[in-house]
Enzyme design. Structure first.
Site, PDB file in Angstrom:
ATOM      1  N   GLU A 106       0.802  -1.207  -0.057  1.00 51.41           N
ATOM      2  CA  GLU A 106      -0.285   0.213  -0.029  1.00 51.41           C
ATOM      3  C   GLU A 106       0.892   1.097   0.339  1.00 51.41           C
ATOM      4  O   GLU A 106       2.020   0.984   0.887  1.00 51.41           O
ATOM      5  CB  GLU A 106      -0.987  -0.089   1.000  1.00 51.41           C
ATOM      6  CG  GLU A 106      -1.637   1.190   1.147  1.00 51.41           C
ATOM      7  CD  GLU A 106      -2.881   1.539  -0.314  1.00 51.41           C
ATOM      8  OE1 GLU A 106      -3.614   0.410  -0.519  1.00 51.41           O
ATOM      9  OE2 GLU A 106      -2.403   2.358  -0.054  1.00 51.41           O
ATOM     10  N   PHE A 107       0.332   2.370  -0.764  1.00 48.51           N
ATOM     11  CA  PHE A 107       1.250   3.632  -0.530  1.00 48.51           C
ATOM     12  C   PHE A 107       0.975   4.937  -0.223  1.00 48.51           C
ATOM     13  O   PHE A 107       1.138   5.899  -0.173  1.00 48.51           O
ATOM     14  CB  PHE A 107       1.576   3.731  -2.524  1.00 48.51           C
ATOM     15  CG  PHE A 107       2.393   1.851  -2.665  1.00 48.51           C
ATOM     16  CD1 PHE A 107       3.581   2.970  -2.777  1.00 48.51           C
ATOM     17  CD2 PHE A 107       1.669   1.890  -3.462  1.00 48.51           C
ATOM     18  CE1 PHE A 107       4.579   1.949  -3.595  1.00 48.51           C
ATOM     19  CE2 PHE A 107       2.526   0.757  -4.025  1.00 48.51           C
ATOM     20  CZ  PHE A 107       4.136   0.383  -3.843  1.00 48.51           C
TER      21      PHE A 107
ATOM     22  N   GLY B 177      13.202  20.701   5.493  1.00 47.29           N
ATOM     23  CA  GLY B 177      13.242  20.555   7.030  1.00 47.29           C
ATOM     24  C   GLY B 177      14.007  20.186   7.731  1.00 47.29           C
ATOM     25  O   GLY B 177      14.680  20.142   7.970  1.00 47.29           O
TER      26      GLY B 177
ATOM     27  N   CYS C   3       6.135   5.093   8.670  1.00 47.29           N
ATOM     28  CA  CYS C   3       6.790   4.279   7.482  1.00 47.29           C
ATOM     29  C   CYS C   3       8.551   4.617   7.460  1.00 47.29           C
ATOM     30  O   CYS C   3       9.277   4.263   6.938  1.00 47.29           O
ATOM     31  CB  CYS C   3       5.864   4.791   6.085  1.00 47.29           C
ATOM     32  SG  CYS C   3       4.271   4.012   6.126  1.00 47.29           S
TER      33      CYS C   3
HETATM   34  P1  NAD Z   1      -1.485   0.886  12.698  1.00 44.46           P
HETATM   35  O1  NAD Z   1      -0.020  -0.096  13.804  1.00 44.46           O
HETATM   36  O2  NAD Z   1      -2.315   1.608  12.340  1.00 44.46           O
HETATM   37  O3  NAD Z   1      -2.571  -0.703  12.836  1.00 44.46           O
HETATM   38  C1  NAD Z   1      -2.307  -2.279  12.681  1.00 44.46           C
HETATM   39  C2  NAD Z   1      -4.175  -3.051  13.392  1.00 44.46           C
HETATM   40  O4  NAD Z   1      -3.546  -4.496  13.419  1.00 44.46           O
HETATM   41  C3  NAD Z   1      -3.922  -2.951  14.687  1.00 44.46           C
HETATM   42  O5  NAD Z   1      -5.029  -1.891  15.408  1.00 44.46           O
HETATM   43  C4  NAD Z   1      -3.407  -4.181  15.380  1.00 44.46           C
HETATM   44  O6  NAD Z   1      -4.392  -4.723  17.109  1.00 44.46           O
HETATM   45  C5  NAD Z   1      -4.248  -4.855  14.145  1.00 44.46           C
HETATM   46  N1  NAD Z   1      -4.253  -6.633  14.314  1.00 44.46           N
HETATM   47  C6  NAD Z   1      -2.288  -6.518  15.356  1.00 44.46           C
HETATM   48  N2  NAD Z   1      -2.703  -7.931  14.868  1.00 44.46           N
HETATM   49  C7  NAD Z   1      -3.684  -8.518  14.998  1.00 44.46           C
HETATM   50  C8  NAD Z   1      -4.292  -9.797  14.588  1.00 44.46           C
HETATM   51  N3  NAD Z   1      -3.923 -10.642  14.886  1.00 44.46           N
HETATM   52  N4  NAD Z   1      -5.966  -9.712  13.681  1.00 44.46           N
HETATM   53  C9  NAD Z   1      -5.843  -8.290  13.333  1.00 44.46           C
HETATM   54  N5  NAD Z   1      -5.618  -7.014  13.680  1.00 44.46           N
HETATM   55  C10 NAD Z   1      -4.112  -7.004  14.008  1.00 44.46           C
HETATM   56  O7  NAD Z   1      -0.835  -0.313  11.398  1.00 44.46           O
HETATM   57  P2  NAD Z   1      -0.717   0.791   9.627  1.00 44.46           P
HETATM   58  O8  NAD Z   1      -0.115   2.518  10.122  1.00 44.46           O
HETATM   59  O9  NAD Z   1      -2.113   0.532   9.350  1.00 44.46           O
HETATM   60  O10 NAD Z   1       0.017  -0.007   9.153  1.00 44.46           O
HETATM   61  C11 NAD Z   1       0.087  -1.566   8.569  1.00 44.46           C
HETATM   62  C12 NAD Z   1       0.636  -2.203   7.806  1.00 44.46           C
HETATM   63  O11 NAD Z   1       0.749  -1.082   7.187  1.00 44.46           O
HETATM   64  C13 NAD Z   1       2.433  -1.590   8.017  1.00 44.46           C
HETATM   65  O12 NAD Z   1       3.124  -3.035   7.499  1.00 44.46           O
HETATM   66  C14 NAD Z   1       2.664  -0.241   7.278  1.00 44.46           C
HETATM   67  O13 NAD Z   1       4.237  -0.290   6.908  1.00 44.46           O
HETATM   68  C15 NAD Z   1       2.032  -0.309   6.277  1.00 44.46           C
HETATM   69  N6  NAD Z   1       1.776   0.824   5.551  1.00 44.46           N
HETATM   70  C16 NAD Z   1       1.488   2.077   6.289  1.00 44.46           C
HETATM   71  C17 NAD Z   1       0.986   3.155   6.250  1.00 44.46           C
HETATM   72  C18 NAD Z   1       0.878   4.398   6.751  1.00 44.46           C
HETATM   73  O14 NAD Z   1       0.528   5.219   6.749  1.00 44.46           O
HETATM   74  N7  NAD Z   1       0.057   4.196   8.078  1.00 44.46           N
HETATM   75  C19 NAD Z   1       1.066   3.660   4.681  1.00 44.46           C
HETATM   76  C20 NAD Z   1       1.529   2.788   3.811  1.00 44.46           C
HETATM   77  C21 NAD Z   1       1.437   1.129   4.233  1.00 44.46           C
END
Ligand code: NAD
Length: 424
Positions: free
Chosen positions: A147-148, A249, A256
């Site tokens: 995801e981006f 900045g 990420c």
């Molecule tokens: P987050 O920490 O906000 O959310 C993760 C969720 O997963 C939490 O609600 C947690 O309770 C849940 N979880 C953990 N174990 C679980 C299980 N066994 N069953 C069901 N749910 C479970 O994380 P995020 O920021 O959404 O990131 C998720 C992934 O996406 C990461 O790998 C991150 O690198 C990637 N990513 C994040 C972004 C961003 O902007 N945040 C953008 C692109 C990719």
């Protein structure tokens, strides 16, 4: 289609809600009971513009649950969007992903697609396949689909991607996933699992490189008397370079870039590749966030000084504090005896839990009363649009350290404010 999404964080919840908006029936599964209970009451667990409204609009197509078992069987596509945080050695923590894979492997039905959306190192999808094969003898496919989206514009980004990347070894599986994304009308890059996994790390690391590069040029600009805004404009109009991610900045933060850069360094090291550029990107970023303090200390003694801090989130339009430069800066200011008044429209509550000594103000101007210096950390619109005359009149000593280069330097200087930006 019928979809299940594991993880209701920034990525999982936005994915689920956007897919529901595209008329799919979506079940969101999370182990965090309070998150699911709040979502069932219509309460969104974090700040993301437009998300509340989109959940409301699509509530008939959304189901929030902690019960994976009884909700998995009917799903055609199962997304995994759980966290992959940084381990102490910089590598990605994969226990949440593998926990989900292990759990779902006991509850699969034939022909389901398991799509890993979490950012994971090369080889993770293949490892997931092996785990599933141990517990399930039917037909299935594991796909990589990084995801981006960016926090703060997550819905727009999900709905208007520059591309969708699908990694798989099974053509029929990629066709079904491509069908789900067809309404988004964007290029779809189909590749093998490992290349897909690496595309995500390469993309984030490249963007981080642009930021550390322009920050290094900004530091040089200060020494030679150049203006980084003009330099970035002059560079960015070159189509081969492009204008984005050339804003100097105090460096990148968030969940990420810092972790993905460190994870790619770790992956490189494990594979005996000395990724020198990326090491420097990380080092530049670490030192960049200390610059406001260095500039401040060159001008005043921090002990008992009143410091106004505007913006706490790692960027505007989010309440996320993961790797936020504000946390490093507040810690140092407090350690040096400064008295801090801070303002942030959404991240204040989370910072309050960490630093009770800080006074949190309801408006930027209240934070500025009697301040000996102002540090700008997040470029919220309210900060960009500060009335500089009012700022000057409120401060005891008109000194601004603009960590995001958002204020008008000429105007500030004309008003008698000592203005210090980054490379301008
Ligand atoms: P987050 O920490 O906000 O959310 C993760 C969720 O997963 C939490 O609600 C947690 O309770 C849940 N979880 C953990 N174990 C679980 C299980 N066994 N069953 C069901 N749910 C479970 O994380 P995020 O920021 O959404 O990131 C998720 C992934 O996406 C990461 O790998 C991150 O690198 C990637 N990513 C994040 C972004 C961003 O902007 N945040 C953008 C692109 C990719």
């Amino acid at each position: 289609m019928k979809i299940a999404v594991y993880g209701s964080g920034y990525v999982g919840l936005v994915t689920a809600v956007c897919l529901a908006d595209l008329k799919n029936q979506v079940t969101c599964i999370d182990i965090d009971e309070s998150k699911i209970s709040n979502l069932n009451k219509g309460l969104v667990p974090f700040f993301e513009p437009g998300l509340d409204e989109l959940i409301q609009k699509n509530k008939s197509r959304l189901n929030f649950t902690i019960d994976a078992k009884s909700n998995l069987k009917s799903a055609e596509i199962i997304f995994i969007a759980v966290g992959t945080p940084q381990r102490p050695d910089g590598s990605a923590e994969l226990k949440y992903v593998f926990q989900v894979v292990e759990d779902l492997s006991h509850n699969l039905t034939d022909n389901q697609l398991i799509v890993i959306k979490s950012t994971v190192p090369p080889g993770t999808c293949q490892a997931a396949e092996e785990i599933i094969k141990k517990n399930f003898s039917g037909k299935f496919a594991v796909l990589s689909n990084p995801e981006f989206l960016r926090q703060g514009s997550a819905i727009y980004d999900f709905m208007n991607p520059d591309r969708v990347v699908i990694g798989t070894s099974k053509e029929s599986a990629s066709k079904l996933l491509a069908k789900l994304y067809a309404p988004l009308k964007c290029p779809i890059v189909t590749t093998d699992l490992i290349s897909s996994e690496l595309i995500k790390y390469a993309s984030n690391s490249f963007l981080a490189t642009k930021i550390s590069f322009i920050n290094s040029i900004a530091n040089l600009s200060e020494k030679v008397g150049a203006n980084i805004d003009d330099i970035a404009k002059g560079m960015g109009l070159d189509k081969r370079i492009g204008p984005l991610f050339l804003k100097a900045g105090i460096g990148y933060g968030g969940s990420c870039f810092p972790k993905d850069v460190k994870a790619l360094l770790n992956i490189s090291q494990t594979n005996n590749i000395d990724f020198k550029i990326l090491k420097a990107v990380d080092e530049v970023n670490e030192s960049q966030r200390l610059i406001p303090l260095q500039k401040l200390e060159a001008k005043l003694t921090l002990k008992n000084a009143n410091i106004a801090v505007l913006g706490l989130a790692f960027k505007p339009d989010t309440d996320d504090l993961r790797e936020a430069p504000s946390l490093t800066i507040l810690k140092s200011l407090l350690a040096k005896g400064a008295k801090i008044k801070a303002w942030d429209p959404v991240a204040e509550e989370k910072v309050r839990e960490i630093y009770q000594e800080v006074i949190y103000c309801p408006s930027p101007y209240e934070a500025l009363e009697d301040a000996d210096a102002l540090i700008i950390i997040t470029e919220w619109p309210q900060v960009k649009n500060l009335n500089l005359t009012k700022v000057k009149n409120l401060m005891r000593n008109p000194l601004i350290i603009d960590g995001r280069n958002v204020l008008n330097k000429k105007q500030a200087t004309k008003l008698g404010i000592t203005y210090l930006g980054i490379g301008r």
